[in-house]
Enzyme design. Structure first.
Site, PDB file in Angstrom:
ATOM      1  N   LYS A   1      26.838  41.427  48.329  1.00 53.76           N
ATOM      2  CA  LYS A   1      27.586  42.869  47.120  1.00 53.76           C
ATOM      3  C   LYS A   1      26.489  44.350  47.341  1.00 53.76           C
ATOM      4  CE  LYS A   1      27.296  40.600  42.862  1.00 53.76           C
ATOM      5  NZ  LYS A   1      27.930  41.342  41.738  1.00 53.76           N
TER       6      LYS A   1
ATOM      7  N   SER B   1      27.273  33.586  50.303  1.00 47.55           N
ATOM      8  CA  SER B   1      27.368  34.790  49.608  1.00 47.55           C
ATOM      9  C   SER B   1      25.774  35.218  49.507  1.00 47.55           C
ATOM     10  CB  SER B   1      28.175  34.633  48.211  1.00 47.55           C
ATOM     11  OG  SER B   1      27.181  33.741  46.568  1.00 47.55           O
TER      12      SER B   1
END
Length: 505
Positions: A51, A305
């Protein structure tokens, strides 16, 4: 559509904050699955999540006037940390609104990075609404967690790195999906340069908003969202992300909590790193794809992720990983109540290991046992076990896929209710897990109906799970459902659940 993102991805300003992460071969998975499995290690970013890329790219392009006003966002945790770190590097004040259910590891890291954390509500939508209110009141600049072209472009740099790191053919890339920022960036870049490579979205079955949109043909909203995989707990796919996903994502695979837990274990076995549930979605989907398609000799990439997970949640993950890998079956069986019955039961199991065995005297004729049994990691192993047991025992019930059995009954086996407990109905509840949540739940439940059974166990997850038995006369059954609807927590009627009927009813 993808071509307009290519320039934005190539010019994305991410490397002042983010690093180029490795593309590692998962040797254990490669050997076991008969395909070359590569992991894109976004868990190695400075904030342990991809992110940071999108957040920094968006904020680096703000004007001086916008930076002076400060930024705000809503996030379940990973985007929050990306915004906080980007803000510190750029000298910008950042306010991050997070659900109260956000894991402590993410909240504490936001504060450590200098962001102002505001905890509101039980789910992402509550945080989002409050962040929009603060944005209007204080004139702050909103940094969206996924539905922004600059954020999408920042995440797309992952695809740019993958194609540079793996020059040979790539058969498929498996991408975790929440609001769609990551898969939109990856799909835009990969489909422009290598259209033959499949882009496969992987969602938690509890928050499959892209699968719903694909089915409906528009951005439908999920009725409810489970947040075991809190990093992807989104009820509706983004508007900008949907415009890419609907045309350039080849398919969506949904995976269960048990399959996610098994994937976390797989990643740990190959890398000695502990990923968060959302971070393991790619591997869980890859395994499911290989099993379904029977492919071999292909190059398959899963994006790992993120790795922001509370340590105490690992207990729950470890318990469920064997079920997700289909290495354990949960069964109930009736055996004669006489000496030697347990020995005979074990003999029927042959050389399989018993992982759990629960039993309590019921009557003089028969006993009902609750057992966990190790099996080969496929459905045939379970079917073979059930067939063998059925040849020697009068009644065998498969509880492997029964949530009530796995979450509650296995810890409660102790005997049926006495005859004086009549009109019992059973409900399974989920409520936001935070200090005082259990007492709040009990206060809302009130004292209108007598509680005849109660089980609560903290699983280290974002939501608490409770199994409740209440004595409700036949004429009041509709009233109790209306009452539970008013409480507002997710609930399931488990009165006819086989595990409850066998052991507790």
């Amino acid at each position: 559509m993808p071509h307009r993102y290519i320039k934005k991805i190539l010019e994305a300003r991410v490397y002042d904050a983010a690093i180029e992460t490795p593309l590692d071969e998962a040797r254990g998975l490669t050997e076991r699955l008969g395909n070359r499995v590569l992991l894109k290690r976004e868990d190695e970013q400075p904030v342990y999540s991809f992110k940071l890329r999108g957040a920094y790219n968006k904020m680096a392009q703000l004007t001086d006037e916008e930076k002076a006003r400060g930024v705000i966002t809503a996030s379940a945790g990973n985007h929050a940390q990306g915004v906080a770190m980007a803000a510190r590097l750029l000298g910008v004040k950042a306010t991050i609104v997070m659900p109260k259910t956000t894991p402590d590891v993410k909240v504490n890291n936001v504060k450590r990075l200098g962001g102002k954390a505001v905890l509101i509500g039980d789910a992402f939508d509550d945080a989002r609404k409050h962040s929009e209110k603060l944005m209007e009141e204080k004139g702050l600049v909103y940094v969206h967690p996924y539905d922004d072209p600059d954020v999408i472009a920042g995440q797309g740099t992952i695809a740019m790195e993958i194609l540079r790191q793996e020059s040979g053919p790539i058969d498929a890339i498996f991408v975790p999906v929440g609001g769609g920022g990551l898969i939109a960036g990856v799909a835009a870049y990969v489909k422009y340069l290598r259209p033959e490579t499949k882009i496969i979205a992987v969602e938690s079955a509890e928050s499959a908003c892209l699968a719903l949109a694909m089915e409906k043909g528009y951005r439908a909203v999920l009725d409810q969202v489970g947040i075991f995989a809190d990093g992807v707990a989104v009820a509706q796919i983004g508007e900008n992300t949907w415009e890419i996903c609907k045309d350039y994502v080849d398919e969506v695979i949904t995976v269960s909590t048990d399959e996610i837990c098994a994937a976390i274990k797989d990643i740990f076995d190959d890398t000695r790193s502990v990923t968060e549930p959302a971070g393991a979605l790619g591997v869980a989907g890859l395994k499911k794809y290989v099993a379904r398609e029977g492919v071999s000799g292909q190059t398959l990439i899963a994006i790992d992720s993120g790795a922001n997970v509370n340590f105490d949640r690992l207990r729950h993950i470890a318990e469920r990983s064997e079920l997700g890998e289909q290495r354990e079956a949960i069964i109930a069986a009736k055996i004669p109540e006489k000496p030697g019955s347990f020995k005979q039961f074990c003999k029927v199991l042959d050389k399989r290991n018993i992982t759990e065995f629960n039993y309590r005297y019921s009557d003089d004729q028969e006993a009902i046992v609750f057992a966990g049994v190790q099996i080969r990691p496929n459905n045939d192993g379970r079917e073979e076990l059930l067939a063998e047991l059925s040849e020697h025992l009068d009644e065998v019930v498969d509880l492997t896929d029964d949530e009530t059995a796995k979450l509650h009954v296995r810890y409660m086996v102790g005997g049926h209710a006495p005859a004086s407990v009549d009109n019992e109905v059973v409900y399974r509840f989920e409520f936001p897990e935070r200090p005082g949540a259990l007492m709040k739940f009990l206060n809302k439940l009130g004292g209108r109906w007598n509680i005849s059974m109660f089980h609560y166990r903290n699983h280290g997850a974002a939501y608490g799970r409770v199994l409740v038995g209440m004595q409700v006369p036949e004429g009041e059954r509709e009233q109790v459902v209306q009452f539970l609807d008013e409480i507002g927590y997710t609930f399931y009627d488990e009165t006819d659940n086989p595990a409850y009927q066998l052991f507790l009813g």
